[in-house]
Design an enzyme around this catalytic site. Structure first.
Site, PDB file in Angstrom:
ATOM      1  N   ARG A 103      80.977 -23.678 -32.273  1.00  0.00           N
ATOM      2  CA  ARG A 103      81.962 -24.044 -33.075  1.00  0.00           C
ATOM      3  C   ARG A 103      81.542 -25.132 -33.786  1.00  0.00           C
ATOM      4  O   ARG A 103      81.289 -26.020 -33.731  1.00  0.00           O
ATOM      5  CB  ARG A 103      83.193 -24.542 -32.012  1.00  0.00           C
ATOM      6  CG  ARG A 103      84.375 -24.243 -32.326  1.00  0.00           C
ATOM      7  CD  ARG A 103      85.293 -24.873 -31.416  1.00  0.00           C
ATOM      8  NE  ARG A 103      85.245 -26.203 -31.212  1.00  0.00           N
ATOM      9  CZ  ARG A 103      86.453 -26.721 -30.647  1.00  0.00           C
ATOM     10  NH1 ARG A 103      87.664 -26.348 -30.541  1.00  0.00           N
ATOM     11  NH2 ARG A 103      86.457 -27.988 -30.202  1.00  0.00           N
ATOM     12  N   THR A 107      85.075 -27.292 -39.021  1.00  0.00           N
ATOM     13  CA  THR A 107      86.322 -26.223 -39.400  1.00  0.00           C
ATOM     14  C   THR A 107      86.777 -26.066 -38.088  1.00  0.00           C
ATOM     15  O   THR A 107      87.790 -25.178 -38.008  1.00  0.00           O
ATOM     16  CB  THR A 107      85.601 -25.145 -40.113  1.00  0.00           C
ATOM     17  OG1 THR A 107      84.694 -24.661 -39.129  1.00  0.00           O
ATOM     18  CG2 THR A 107      85.251 -25.782 -41.458  1.00  0.00           C
ATOM     19  N   ASP A 198      82.967 -31.983 -23.470  1.00  0.00           N
ATOM     20  CA  ASP A 198      81.997 -30.925 -24.132  1.00  0.00           C
ATOM     21  C   ASP A 198      81.167 -30.257 -22.999  1.00  0.00           C
ATOM     22  O   ASP A 198      80.600 -30.794 -22.548  1.00  0.00           O
ATOM     23  CB  ASP A 198      81.122 -31.435 -25.308  1.00  0.00           C
ATOM     24  CG  ASP A 198      80.316 -30.414 -25.916  1.00  0.00           C
ATOM     25  OD1 ASP A 198      79.754 -29.478 -25.224  1.00  0.00           O
ATOM     26  OD2 ASP A 198      80.491 -30.303 -27.274  1.00  0.00           O
ATOM     27  N   ASP A 201      77.354 -29.745 -23.383  1.00  0.00           N
ATOM     28  CA  ASP A 201      76.766 -30.953 -23.329  1.00  0.00           C
ATOM     29  C   ASP A 201      76.749 -31.760 -21.820  1.00  0.00           C
ATOM     30  O   ASP A 201      75.723 -32.202 -21.294  1.00  0.00           O
ATOM     31  CB  ASP A 201      77.338 -32.186 -24.233  1.00  0.00           C
ATOM     32  CG  ASP A 201      77.092 -32.007 -25.587  1.00  0.00           C
ATOM     33  OD1 ASP A 201      76.160 -31.398 -26.139  1.00  0.00           O
ATOM     34  OD2 ASP A 201      77.728 -32.878 -26.357  1.00  0.00           O
TER      35      ASP A 201
HETATM   36  C1  PRP Z   1      82.575 -24.332 -26.790  1.00  0.00           C
HETATM   37  C2  PRP Z   1      82.690 -23.713 -25.840  1.00  0.00           C
HETATM   38  C3  PRP Z   1      83.486 -22.322 -26.396  1.00  0.00           C
HETATM   39  C4  PRP Z   1      83.955 -23.042 -27.574  1.00  0.00           C
HETATM   40  C5  PRP Z   1      85.469 -23.054 -27.335  1.00  0.00           C
HETATM   41  O1  PRP Z   1      81.088 -24.279 -27.346  1.00  0.00           O
HETATM   42  O2  PRP Z   1      81.845 -23.400 -24.840  1.00  0.00           O
HETATM   43  O3  PRP Z   1      82.170 -21.519 -26.797  1.00  0.00           O
HETATM   44  O4  PRP Z   1      83.519 -24.157 -27.700  1.00  0.00           O
HETATM   45  O5  PRP Z   1      86.116 -23.543 -28.390  1.00  0.00           O
HETATM   46  P1  PRP Z   1      87.424 -22.429 -29.049  1.00  0.00           P
HETATM   47  O6  PRP Z   1      87.912 -21.897 -28.161  1.00  0.00           O
HETATM   48  O7  PRP Z   1      88.074 -23.493 -30.095  1.00  0.00           O
HETATM   49  O8  PRP Z   1      86.341 -21.573 -30.249  1.00  0.00           O
HETATM   50  P2  PRP Z   1      80.419 -25.245 -28.310  1.00  0.00           P
HETATM   51  O9  PRP Z   1      80.736 -24.538 -29.872  1.00  0.00           O
HETATM   52  O10 PRP Z   1      80.839 -26.487 -28.240  1.00  0.00           O
HETATM   53  O11 PRP Z   1      79.002 -24.483 -28.541  1.00  0.00           O
HETATM   54  P3  PRP Z   1      77.784 -24.931 -27.109  1.00  0.00           P
HETATM   55  O12 PRP Z   1      78.472 -24.298 -25.782  1.00  0.00           O
HETATM   56  O13 PRP Z   1      76.695 -24.551 -27.561  1.00  0.00           O
HETATM   57  O14 PRP Z   1      78.074 -26.479 -26.813  1.00  0.00           O
HETATM   58  N1  URA Z   2      84.596 -27.064 -26.254  1.00  0.00           N
HETATM   59  C1  URA Z   2      84.459 -27.807 -25.229  1.00  0.00           C
HETATM   60  O1  URA Z   2      83.226 -27.755 -24.676  1.00  0.00           O
HETATM   61  N2  URA Z   2      85.154 -28.556 -24.567  1.00  0.00           N
HETATM   62  C2  URA Z   2      86.535 -28.600 -25.291  1.00  0.00           C
HETATM   63  O2  URA Z   2      87.545 -29.076 -24.732  1.00  0.00           O
HETATM   64  C3  URA Z   2      86.814 -27.563 -26.386  1.00  0.00           C
HETATM   65  C4  URA Z   2      85.881 -26.815 -26.938  1.00  0.00           C
END
Ligand code: PRP
Ligand code: URA
Length: 207
Positions: A103, A107, A198, A201
């Protein structure tokens, strides 16, 4: 289609420990694995059964076996990976695809970077991602799977916002959603409240 919230006390207890900011990466990962086992039990609850003639050491019987579609587990990278081992423990024959997307921090729109799924499009796909926030990532991942020819898709998340659930239900009404918790909402950075931070993370210790 249906929204399933897995309110089993063991799931809720483990999720509460995960939410705590003091919980270590090691513990967080272990708990996500354990919850995935419980959730997988519900995601597979309606799998059709067929009967096979077998012989126990004592007598013949008609024994129930799972029939029907084979399964592909499709984690949305990275955080969805944390739910894969629980599901493959329950369904050892499952294939595993990968949907790479993150994400964008500004944006909040999902950005694709990788896609690899098995060739057989008749399989049931279980998309995994602990977080369903705005729903953008899940909606786009499911759209990509449908464009690729997959027809039966389920979404398994840990924590969701009402907005994320609504987005998936509107865009993909044919997709069943499985959650451990429907949380309160989103903050101004589109993080789930109260949420757990997150997820990527916390699973991989990258903060
Ligand atoms: C997080 C999570 C989802 C997304 C959710 O991933 O694991 O994939 O955000 O957000 P949304 O419903 O608003 O799209 P992230 O982009 O942080 O990637 P990562 O798992 O690689 O840390
Ligand atoms: N992605 C995450 O990992 N946590 C949130 O709360 C939203 C998006």
């Amino acid at each position: 289609m249906a929204l399933h919230i897995i309110d089993h006390p063991l799931v809720q207890h483990k999720l509460s420990i995960m939410r705590n900011k003091e919980t270590s990466t090691m513990k967080f990962r272990q708990l996500l694995h354990e919850i995935s086992l419980f959730m997988g039990y519900e995601v597979t609850r309606d799998f059709p059964i067929t009967y096979e003639d077998i012989e126990t050491p004592l007598q013949k019987m008609r024994a129930p076996k799972i029939s029907g579609k084979k399964v592909v587990i499709a984690p949305i990278l990275r955080a969805g990976l944390g739910m894969v081992d629980g599901l493959t423990t329950l369904i050892p024959s499952a294939r595993v695809g990968h949907i790479g997307m993150y994400r964008d921090e500004e944006t909040c729109q999902p950005v694709f970077y990788y896609y690899k799924m098995p060739a057989n499009k008749n399989r049931l796909v279980i998309v995994t991602d602990p977080m369903l926030a705005t729903g953008g990532s899940a909606c786009d991942a499911i759209s990509r799977l449908k464009e690729d020819g997959y027809k039966t898709i389920r979404l398994m998340c840990l924590v969701a916002s009402p907005q994320g659930v609504k987005a998936v239900q509107e865009k993909h009404p044919d997709v069943d959603i499985y959650l451990a918790s429907m949380d309160e909402g989103l903050n101004d950075k589109n993080y789930i409240l109260p949420g757990l931070g997150d997820a990527g993370d916390r699973i991989f210790g990258t903060r």
